[in-house]
Design a protein around this motif. Structure first.
Motif, PDB file in Angstrom:
ATOM      1  N   LEU A 112     -10.839  34.715 -30.390  1.00 47.42           N
ATOM      2  CA  LEU A 112     -10.761  34.507 -28.837  1.00 47.42           C
ATOM      3  C   LEU A 112     -11.688  33.091 -28.533  1.00 47.42           C
ATOM      4  O   LEU A 112     -11.202  32.320 -27.850  1.00 47.42           O
ATOM      5  CB  LEU A 112     -11.022  35.508 -27.900  1.00 47.42           C
ATOM      6  CG  LEU A 112      -9.898  36.652 -27.997  1.00 47.42           C
ATOM      7  CD1 LEU A 112     -10.384  37.669 -27.024  1.00 47.42           C
ATOM      8  CD2 LEU A 112      -8.381  35.875 -27.428  1.00 47.42           C
ATOM      9  N   LEU A 113     -12.796  33.089 -29.092  1.00 43.13           N
ATOM     10  CA  LEU A 113     -14.022  32.308 -28.560  1.00 43.13           C
ATOM     11  C   LEU A 113     -13.505  31.050 -29.563  1.00 43.13           C
ATOM     12  O   LEU A 113     -13.842  29.669 -28.831  1.00 43.13           O
ATOM     13  CB  LEU A 113     -15.120  32.725 -29.249  1.00 43.13           C
ATOM     14  CG  LEU A 113     -15.820  33.838 -28.116  1.00 43.13           C
ATOM     15  CD1 LEU A 113     -17.230  34.316 -28.944  1.00 43.13           C
ATOM     16  CD2 LEU A 113     -16.148  33.356 -26.687  1.00 43.13           C
ATOM     17  N   GLY A 114     -13.038  31.077 -30.720  1.00 46.31           N
ATOM     18  CA  GLY A 114     -12.768  29.900 -31.536  1.00 46.31           C
ATOM     19  C   GLY A 114     -11.490  29.157 -30.818  1.00 46.31           C
ATOM     20  O   GLY A 114     -11.621  27.944 -30.733  1.00 46.31           O
ATOM     21  N   THR A 115     -10.658  29.859 -30.362  1.00 46.32           N
ATOM     22  CA  THR A 115      -9.435  29.180 -29.683  1.00 46.32           C
ATOM     23  C   THR A 115     -10.063  28.508 -28.461  1.00 46.32           C
ATOM     24  O   THR A 115      -9.602  27.310 -28.260  1.00 46.32           O
ATOM     25  CB  THR A 115      -8.287  30.156 -29.380  1.00 46.32           C
ATOM     26  OG1 THR A 115      -8.048  30.986 -30.532  1.00 46.32           O
ATOM     27  CG2 THR A 115      -7.176  29.468 -28.743  1.00 46.32           C
ATOM     28  N   VAL A 301     -12.205  34.869 -20.408  1.00 46.79           N
ATOM     29  CA  VAL A 301     -12.304  35.161 -21.847  1.00 46.79           C
ATOM     30  C   VAL A 301     -13.749  35.338 -22.434  1.00 46.79           C
ATOM     31  O   VAL A 301     -13.979  36.272 -22.987  1.00 46.79           O
ATOM     32  CB  VAL A 301     -11.480  33.774 -22.705  1.00 46.79           C
ATOM     33  CG1 VAL A 301     -11.817  34.117 -24.210  1.00 46.79           C
ATOM     34  CG2 VAL A 301     -10.149  33.894 -22.476  1.00 46.79           C
ATOM     35  N   VAL A 302     -14.614  34.659 -21.762  1.00 45.54           N
ATOM     36  CA  VAL A 302     -16.105  34.807 -21.988  1.00 45.54           C
ATOM     37  C   VAL A 302     -16.614  36.178 -21.727  1.00 45.54           C
ATOM     38  O   VAL A 302     -17.253  36.696 -22.510  1.00 45.54           O
ATOM     39  CB  VAL A 302     -16.990  33.487 -21.562  1.00 45.54           C
ATOM     40  CG1 VAL A 302     -18.429  33.764 -21.508  1.00 45.54           C
ATOM     41  CG2 VAL A 302     -16.362  32.221 -22.015  1.00 45.54           C
ATOM     42  N   ILE A 303     -16.211  36.578 -20.602  1.00 53.88           N
ATOM     43  CA  ILE A 303     -16.811  37.660 -20.069  1.00 53.88           C
ATOM     44  C   ILE A 303     -16.155  38.827 -20.668  1.00 53.88           C
ATOM     45  O   ILE A 303     -16.873  39.954 -21.072  1.00 53.88           O
ATOM     46  CB  ILE A 303     -16.343  37.822 -18.455  1.00 53.88           C
ATOM     47  CG1 ILE A 303     -17.185  36.831 -17.708  1.00 53.88           C
ATOM     48  CG2 ILE A 303     -16.764  39.165 -18.029  1.00 53.88           C
ATOM     49  CD1 ILE A 303     -16.705  36.698 -16.159  1.00 53.88           C
ATOM     50  N   GLY A 304     -14.891  38.670 -21.080  1.00 51.71           N
ATOM     51  CA  GLY A 304     -14.088  39.785 -21.657  1.00 51.71           C
ATOM     52  C   GLY A 304     -14.908  39.828 -23.236  1.00 51.71           C
ATOM     53  O   GLY A 304     -15.120  41.187 -23.633  1.00 51.71           O
ATOM     54  N   VAL A 305     -15.040  38.834 -23.735  1.00 52.63           N
ATOM     55  CA  VAL A 305     -15.726  39.037 -25.179  1.00 52.63           C
ATOM     56  C   VAL A 305     -17.313  39.533 -25.101  1.00 52.63           C
ATOM     57  O   VAL A 305     -17.648  40.349 -25.785  1.00 52.63           O
ATOM     58  CB  VAL A 305     -15.819  37.518 -25.815  1.00 52.63           C
ATOM     59  CG1 VAL A 305     -16.670  37.526 -27.095  1.00 52.63           C
ATOM     60  CG2 VAL A 305     -14.340  36.965 -26.123  1.00 52.63           C
TER      61      VAL A 305
END
Length: 542
Positions: A112-115, A301-305
């Protein structure tokens, strides 16, 4: 270029084909990474497969093929990031208990972070700096060769077939040596060899003389100047001590480049603010913040990760925060190195983020490998995605279509890679054995305890910052110092051959010759890449 706004791109049939191909590519990539400690880019292979299948349907387009192969290849480097790091847990403790769910969370978080962070990197390195991305260019040339406009198709596919046949006789039926020794070495000078690889020579030709010769220059400096002079002068006790210094110096140069990107971009941002210029300056995309709804999607996305890592793994909340920041910086560095050299040392990036965290904390063994793993997965996926984005940019594919395809593929690839990891572990009795030596994970295991030579690393980082700020490709130089000299030699050879050809034919025919050599180099890349993946699949099922 014709408008492609209304062309067929992200389709249901493309998603189905992409996911089916992803199952095979991801599984075989994990096996290859564990068995050989190396992973060929699957970019051209999946391009050919997607093209061969979709051409049988009516109204298929280059953009649809491009999006499909983007999804199909997305799990390969996710598998690589996983295989290059996390098996070290069981190398240190064969009885270690790690749940598949926590491994999946690590892998999914990296995907997810890479994308997400690749979206930022695309604008800077593909649109603004126009880096070559040799595998992306090879995929583009393969796509174009399949159309009526592809006048160079015979040359491309002839070179692809020749490269494939060469690879079969080198790796499948070992009649050709993989490495040729040019100098056996002695007490002062290490052995000098050259990797026998059409693909690597093609990469050297595509990225051009400047980057290739800087890369080769790094190897010459590290192996043929620093090492013998250091041993002769008493700076190094022996060859092992010289290797340790050289490797840490190379890593430091790559890290310094990452810091240099941050420093240079911050300086441009400050100057822009002082000048009252509201127009974005070139190179500030590292601080780019998505606008509107995209901003909230990115933040979510960042918070979810962050929640996933701190709640579902042994990584603490603060460690997860620093890890995400580190991944943001290392994915930008991975995007740049992939574009300049076609090489993406994802496990090194994982080690670097881990070392940064170890300055403040002492994470548990599993947490340490988890930090390295999530970083390696993110950086691996970034490299793959940037290659696909390069070919997509050249054929006019909507970036949003590729991002969606990569996101779906990254999630599915994470699940497939984790399942394959545990199946292979149980089938072969663990990692570090003769059947699954996992050499890259073993290297990560050795580095979990810290840097081998802090002064060399620090010196490299300082020099890397300075060189990057003055527009010298320090990361490429560091890669040459760090990697085996055999790889650097073949890259330099490809560039020197290209320079020689241009010198012989003269300036008047340079443009035409460049087009032909690009096709030849792309064919070499594609042939070896395709054959390498096929041999891996055969080996996995055998």
């Amino acid at each position: 270029m014709e408008s492609t706004h209304n062309t067929r791109q992200l389709t249901v049939r493309g998603v189905i084909i992409g996911l089916l191909g992803l199952l095979v590519i991801t599984s075989s990539s994990l096996y290859v990474a564990l068995r050989m400690g190396a992973l060929p880019w699957p970019t051209v292979f999946v391009t050919v497969v997607s093209m061969a299948i979709l051409r049988r349907f009516k109204n298929s387009t280059l953009q649809e093929i491009n999006v499909t192969h983007t999804m199909m290849s997305s799990g390969a480097m996710v598998a690589g990031g996983l295989a290059f790091t996390l098996p070290g847990i069981w190398m240190l403790n064969a009885d270690a208990t790690v749940s598949p769910l926590s491994i999946f969370i690590i892998t999914l978080s990296g995907a997810l972070l890479g994308t997400l962070f690749t979206i930022i990197a695309r604008q800077r390195y593909i649109v603004e700096e126009k880096l070559p991305y040799p595998m992306g260019q090879a995929a583009y040339n393969t796509l174009i060769a399949s159309t009526t406009k592809g006048k160079g198709a015979p040359l491309l596919f002839t070179c692809m077939a020749a490269s494939a046949l060469f690879t079969i006789f080198r790796d499948g039926i070992p009649l050709i040596p993989a490495v040729m020794v040019l100098f056996a070495g002695n007490a002062l000078i290490p052995a000098v060899s050259i990797w026998v690889s059409p693909m690597a020579a093609g990469i050297g030709a595509i990225i051009g003389p400047v980057l290739s010769l800087v890369w080769l220059g790094g190897a010459v400096f590290g192996y043929l100047l620093l090492t013998p002079i250091g041993i002769a002068s008493g700076l190094f006790a022996d060859m092992a001590a010289a290797d340790l210094f050289r490797q840490n110096l190379g890593i430091g140069l790559m890290v310094g480049t990452g810091i240099g990107i941050l420093v240079k971009t911050a300086w441009q941002k400050i100057r822009q603010f002082k000048d009252g210029d509201k127009k974005p300056a070139s190179g500030i995309s590292i601080f780019a913040i998505p606008q509107g709804k995209s901003r909230w999607v990115a933040l979510s996305v960042v918070i979810g990760v962050l929640v996933l890592l701190s709640a579902g793994t042994e990584i603490s909340f603060l460690q997860a925060v620093i890890t995400i920041i580190g991944i943001y910086l290392t994915t930008q560095l991975a995007a740049m190195l992939t574009g300049q050299t076609g090489i993406n040392p994802m496990e090194i990036f994982g080690i670097l983020v881990l070392l940064a965290i170890q300055i403040v904390w002492n994470p548990s063994t599993i947490a340490a490998f988890s930090i390295a793993g999530v970083t390696a997965v993110a950086c691996g996926l970034t490299g793959d995605m940037m290659n696909d984005m390069k070919s997509g940019h050249l054929v006019g594919t909507r970036p949003s279509s590729q991002v969606i395809a990569e996101g779906i593929g990254g999630v599915m690839g994470s699940a497939v890679a984790v399942v394959a990891l545990f199946v292979l572990k149980d089938s072969f009795g663990g990692f570090g054995s003769e059947m699954l030596p996992a050499p890259q994970a073993r290297a990560v295991t050795a580095m979990v305890g810290g840097l081998g030579h802090i002064p060399a690393f620090t010196l490299g980082a300082i020099v890397g910052i300075v060189l990057y700020v003055v527009n010298i490709p320090a990361a490429t130089l560091g890669l040459g110092i760090y990697l085996p000299i055999s790889i650097s030699m073949i890259m330099g050879f490809g560039a020197l051959v290209l320079m020689g050809i241009k010198k012989v034919i003269g300036k008047d025919r340079t443009t035409q010759t460049t087009e032909k050599t690009s096709l030849v180099a792309s064919g070499f890349l594609g042939g070896e890449g395709i054959t390498g993946v096929l041999l891996a699949i055969i080996a996995m099922f055998a």
